[in-house]
Design a protein around this motif. Structure first.
Motif, mmCIF file in Angstrom:
data_model
loop_
_atom_site.group_PDB
_atom_site.id
_atom_site.type_symbol
_atom_site.label_atom_id
_atom_site.label_comp_id
_atom_site.label_asym_id
_atom_site.label_seq_id
_atom_site.Cartn_x
_atom_site.Cartn_y
_atom_site.Cartn_z
ATOM 1 N N GLN A 102 -9.668 -11.826 50.859
ATOM 2 C CA GLN A 102 -9.139 -13.174 50.950
ATOM 3 C C GLN A 102 -7.666 -13.184 50.555
ATOM 4 O OE1 GLN A 102 -10.934 -15.775 52.122
ATOM 5 N NE2 GLN A 102 -12.660 -14.338 52.435
ATOM 6 N N GLY A 103 -6.887 -14.074 51.152
ATOM 7 C CA GLY A 103 -5.473 -14.177 50.815
ATOM 8 C C GLY A 103 -4.674 -13.035 51.422
ATOM 9 N N GLU A 104 -3.466 -12.822 50.885
ATOM 10 C CA GLU A 104 -2.579 -11.788 51.401
ATOM 11 C C GLU A 104 -2.718 -10.509 50.577
ATOM 12 O OE1 GLU A 104 0.994 -14.823 52.865
ATOM 13 O OE2 GLU A 104 1.381 -13.274 51.361
ATOM 14 N N ARG A 105 -2.835 -9.404 51.267
ATOM 15 C CA ARG A 105 -2.926 -8.100 50.608
ATOM 16 C C ARG A 105 -1.548 -7.449 50.610
ATOM 17 N NH1 ARG A 105 -7.321 -4.188 50.247
ATOM 18 N NH2 ARG A 105 -6.482 -2.090 49.860
ATOM 19 N N ASP A 106 -1.100 -7.013 49.431
ATOM 20 C CA ASP A 106 0.200 -6.344 49.319
ATOM 21 C C ASP A 106 0.113 -4.978 49.996
ATOM 22 O OD1 ASP A 106 2.712 -5.464 48.680
ATOM 23 O OD2 ASP A 106 2.244 -5.037 46.577
ATOM 24 N N ALA A 107 0.923 -4.771 51.036
ATOM 25 C CA ALA A 107 0.920 -3.502 51.765
ATOM 26 C C ALA A 107 2.276 -2.819 51.667
ATOM 27 C CB ALA A 107 0.542 -3.734 53.225
ATOM 28 N N SER A 149 -9.562 -7.759 58.987
ATOM 29 C CA SER A 149 -10.059 -7.724 57.611
ATOM 30 C C SER A 149 -9.366 -8.724 56.699
ATOM 31 C CB SER A 149 -9.898 -6.323 57.030
ATOM 32 O OG SER A 149 -10.626 -5.386 57.773
ATOM 33 N N GLY A 150 -8.174 -9.195 57.109
ATOM 34 C CA GLY A 150 -7.432 -10.134 56.275
ATOM 35 C C GLY A 150 -5.939 -10.026 56.525
ATOM 36 N N ALA A 151 -5.147 -10.770 55.760
ATOM 37 C CA ALA A 151 -3.703 -10.810 55.938
ATOM 38 C C ALA A 151 -3.031 -9.700 55.150
ATOM 39 C CB ALA A 151 -3.164 -12.165 55.493
ATOM 40 N N LEU A 152 -1.956 -9.156 55.726
ATOM 41 C CA LEU A 152 -1.185 -8.095 55.088
ATOM 42 C C LEU A 152 0.265 -8.529 54.957
ATOM 43 C CD1 LEU A 152 -2.499 -5.012 57.098
ATOM 44 C CD2 LEU A 152 -2.971 -5.467 54.686
ATOM 45 N N ARG A 153 0.868 -8.237 53.818
ATOM 46 C CA ARG A 153 2.297 -8.489 53.629
ATOM 47 C C ARG A 153 2.996 -7.151 53.518
ATOM 48 N NH1 ARG A 153 5.701 -12.479 52.209
ATOM 49 N NH2 ARG A 153 3.986 -13.934 51.811
ATOM 50 N N GLY A 154 3.941 -6.881 54.444
ATOM 51 C CA GLY A 154 4.627 -5.605 54.467
ATOM 52 C C GLY A 154 5.970 -5.639 53.763
ATOM 53 N N ALA A 155 6.728 -4.573 53.950
ATOM 54 C CA ALA A 155 8.058 -4.443 53.348
ATOM 55 C C ALA A 155 9.056 -4.098 54.446
ATOM 56 C CB ALA A 155 8.055 -3.367 52.268
ATOM 57 N N LEU A 156 10.223 -4.719 54.418
ATOM 58 C CA LEU A 156 11.269 -4.491 55.414
ATOM 59 C C LEU A 156 12.288 -3.505 54.863
ATOM 60 C CD1 LEU A 156 12.532 -5.281 58.148
ATOM 61 C CD2 LEU A 156 13.765 -7.109 56.946
ATOM 62 N N SER A 157 12.542 -2.435 55.635
ATOM 63 C CA SER A 157 13.507 -1.428 55.212
ATOM 64 C C SER A 157 13.986 -0.646 56.425
ATOM 65 C CB SER A 157 12.889 -0.470 54.182
ATOM 66 O OG SER A 157 13.799 0.547 53.829
ATOM 67 N N GLY A 158 15.313 -0.468 56.547
ATOM 68 C CA GLY A 158 15.854 0.350 57.614
ATOM 69 C C GLY A 158 15.553 -0.145 59.007
ATOM 70 N N ALA A 196 4.095 0.174 68.084
ATOM 71 C CA ALA A 196 5.156 -0.603 68.705
ATOM 72 C C ALA A 196 5.208 -2.007 68.143
ATOM 73 C CB ALA A 196 4.942 -0.647 70.219
ATOM 74 N N ALA A 197 4.081 -2.596 67.784
ATOM 75 C CA ALA A 197 4.066 -3.962 67.281
ATOM 76 C C ALA A 197 2.754 -4.219 66.565
ATOM 77 C CB ALA A 197 4.240 -4.954 68.428
ATOM 78 N N LEU A 198 2.732 -5.198 65.703
ATOM 79 C CA LEU A 198 1.524 -5.648 65.044
ATOM 80 C C LEU A 198 1.235 -7.075 65.489
ATOM 81 C CD1 LEU A 198 2.003 -4.320 61.407
ATOM 82 C CD2 LEU A 198 0.274 -3.597 63.036
ATOM 83 N N PRO A 199 -0.023 -7.516 65.468
ATOM 84 C CA PRO A 199 -0.345 -8.859 65.930
ATOM 85 C C PRO A 199 0.235 -9.925 65.012
ATOM 86 C CG PRO A 199 -2.254 -7.827 64.906
ATOM 87 C CD PRO A 199 -1.210 -6.767 65.046
ATOM 88 N N ALA A 200 0.754 -10.957 65.623
ATOM 89 C CA ALA A 200 1.204 -12.150 64.884
ATOM 90 C C ALA A 200 2.177 -11.810 63.761
ATOM 91 C CB ALA A 200 -0.005 -12.904 64.321
ATOM 92 N N LEU A 201 3.168 -10.967 64.050
ATOM 93 C CA LEU A 201 4.158 -10.610 63.049
ATOM 94 C C LEU A 201 5.092 -11.783 62.798
ATOM 95 C CD1 LEU A 201 5.508 -8.492 61.253
ATOM 96 C CD2 LEU A 201 6.840 -7.764 63.226
ATOM 97 N N SER A 202 5.183 -12.229 61.558
ATOM 98 C CA SER A 202 6.039 -13.361 61.215
ATOM 99 C C SER A 202 7.327 -12.866 60.596
ATOM 100 C CB SER A 202 5.302 -14.290 60.241
ATOM 101 O OG SER A 202 5.129 -13.641 58.982
ATOM 102 N N GLN A 203 8.283 -13.762 60.446
ATOM 103 C CA GLN A 203 9.561 -13.389 59.842
ATOM 104 C C GLN A 203 9.392 -12.977 58.386
ATOM 105 O OE1 GLN A 203 12.319 -16.595 60.444
ATOM 106 N NE2 GLN A 203 12.548 -16.184 62.642
ATOM 107 N N SER A 204 8.314 -13.423 57.751
ATOM 108 C CA SER A 204 8.073 -13.063 56.357
ATOM 109 C C SER A 204 7.393 -11.710 56.222
ATOM 110 C CB SER A 204 7.203 -14.127 55.681
ATOM 111 O OG SER A 204 5.929 -14.190 56.305
ATOM 112 N N GLY A 205 7.030 -11.120 57.370
ATOM 113 C CA GLY A 205 6.385 -9.823 57.333
ATOM 114 C C GLY A 205 4.892 -9.880 57.106
ATOM 115 N N VAL A 206 4.276 -11.034 57.266
ATOM 116 C CA VAL A 206 2.837 -11.179 57.079
ATOM 117 C C VAL A 206 2.145 -11.093 58.438
ATOM 118 C CG1 VAL A 206 0.975 -12.703 56.300
ATOM 119 C CG2 VAL A 206 3.122 -12.611 55.036
#
Length: 315
Positions: free
Chosen positions: A64-69, A25-34, A10-20
């Motif tokens: 460390q840093g953002e992981r491409d997800a 374990s660290g930061a994740l950057r997602g992809a927006l679609s549909g 239903a939701a992920l913690p601390a979801l930002s408008q950038s999708g991070v």
């Protein structure tokens, strides 16, 4: 199947408008679609390789840093025909969450496949609000990919022209979208779908196997009267043809006090009572199956039985 698990959250913690999002374990950057954010290839355990092979799972390493997800992870080891494909480093999760996140908690679906030679697909239809899951599992030389491609392309997730297609094994029929599925029965040689809709109208569709044995002592007209509810409602039968087969039609009305009491209860809030009974029985000689469609309707639904029967597939 692409990964060990598919998850819808239903939701992920601390979801930002950038999708991070920030995880333990660290930061994740997602992809927006549909209309949804996806986060793929999230490690949930250390890769089971080298000294970790055949040992209890170990925690995934942090980063460390953002992981491409945004990209899929590798397949788990499996056979594609006679060819081994996939990688051992495949202990990953895939997560989807609505964009924007819902204001209140939403249902969570957690799916772990059981392995095997399989292909699956899952999607959400915004037109009808349904989530659809389809999976094809085979063995050995089975053409799972071909079967899955044909199956997935044929699935309808919302009504077409106001009708919903229902399939239960080889029983395939279409009913108006205003009817809802109330009950179903799956027995050896017997299938039954029961529907109703607001106002008290009811519809049942049945299929018996081995018709040449099942109906040996009955004509189709006698089957309508005795095995269905024709005689209960004083139905008069007549001969007909359905999909090129001999058939029996029956028409009657509710007669008993109990039947009327039930109809009046179901019709609460409606000006009409489903007091008219109609039925149709036919035997398909091509597949050796016996079919019955029964309808309890109001005066406004004249002709509905003929439409439902015409949309029933028998061969």
């Amino acid at each position: 199947m692409r990964e060990l698990a598919w998850i819808v959250l239903a939701a992920l913690p601390a979801l930002s408008q950038s999708g991070v999002v920030q995880t333990e374990s660290g930061a994740l950057r997602g992809a927006l679609s549909g209309g949804a954010w996806s986060y793929r290839k999230i490690p949930y355990a250390a890769p089971p390789v080298g000294e970790l092979r055949w040992t209890p799972p170990q925690p995934a390493a942090s980063w460390q840093g953002e992981r491409d997800a945004s990209a899929w992870g590798p397949l788990c080891p499996q056979l594609d025909g006679d060819t081994a494909v996939g990688e051992e480093d495949c202990l990953h999760l895939n997560v989807w969450t609505p964009a924007p996140p819902p204001a209140s908690p939403a249902p969570v679906m957690f799916w772990i496949h059981g392995g095997g030679h399989a292909q699956g697909k899952m999607w959400f239809c915004r037109t009808c609000g349904r989530s659809v899951i389809a999976q094809v599992v085979g063995q050995g030389k089975d053409n799972v990919a071909g079967i899955a491609s044909a199956l997935f392309s044929s699935i309808s997730d919302h009504s077409a022209d106001g009708w919903n297609t229902w399939a239960l094994y080889d029983l395939v029929a279409a009913v108006p979208e205003s009817f809802r599925l109330r009950a179903q029965k799956l027995m050896s040689g017997y299938l039954r779908l029961e529907f109703d809709r607001r106002g008290g109208e009811r519809l049942t569709i049945e299929r018996w196997g081995l018709a040449n044995v099942t109906r040996r002592k009955f004509t189709v007209a006698e089957w309508l009267q005795t095995m269905c509810e024709g005689s209960r409602h004083g139905a008069r039968t007549s001969a007909a043809s359905v999909h090129g087969h001999d058939a029996a039609l029956g028409a009657g009305r509710l007669r008993s006090l109990a039947a009327w009491a039930g109809a009046l209860r179901d019709a609460m809030g409606s000006r009409s009572v489903a007091s008219i009974y109609e039925g149709c029985v036919w035997e398909c000689t091509e597949n050796n199956k016996l079919y019955a469609v029964q309808l309890w309707r109001t005066r406004k639904s004249e002709g509905l039985l003929d439409e439902v029967v015409a949309r029933c597939e028998c061969h």
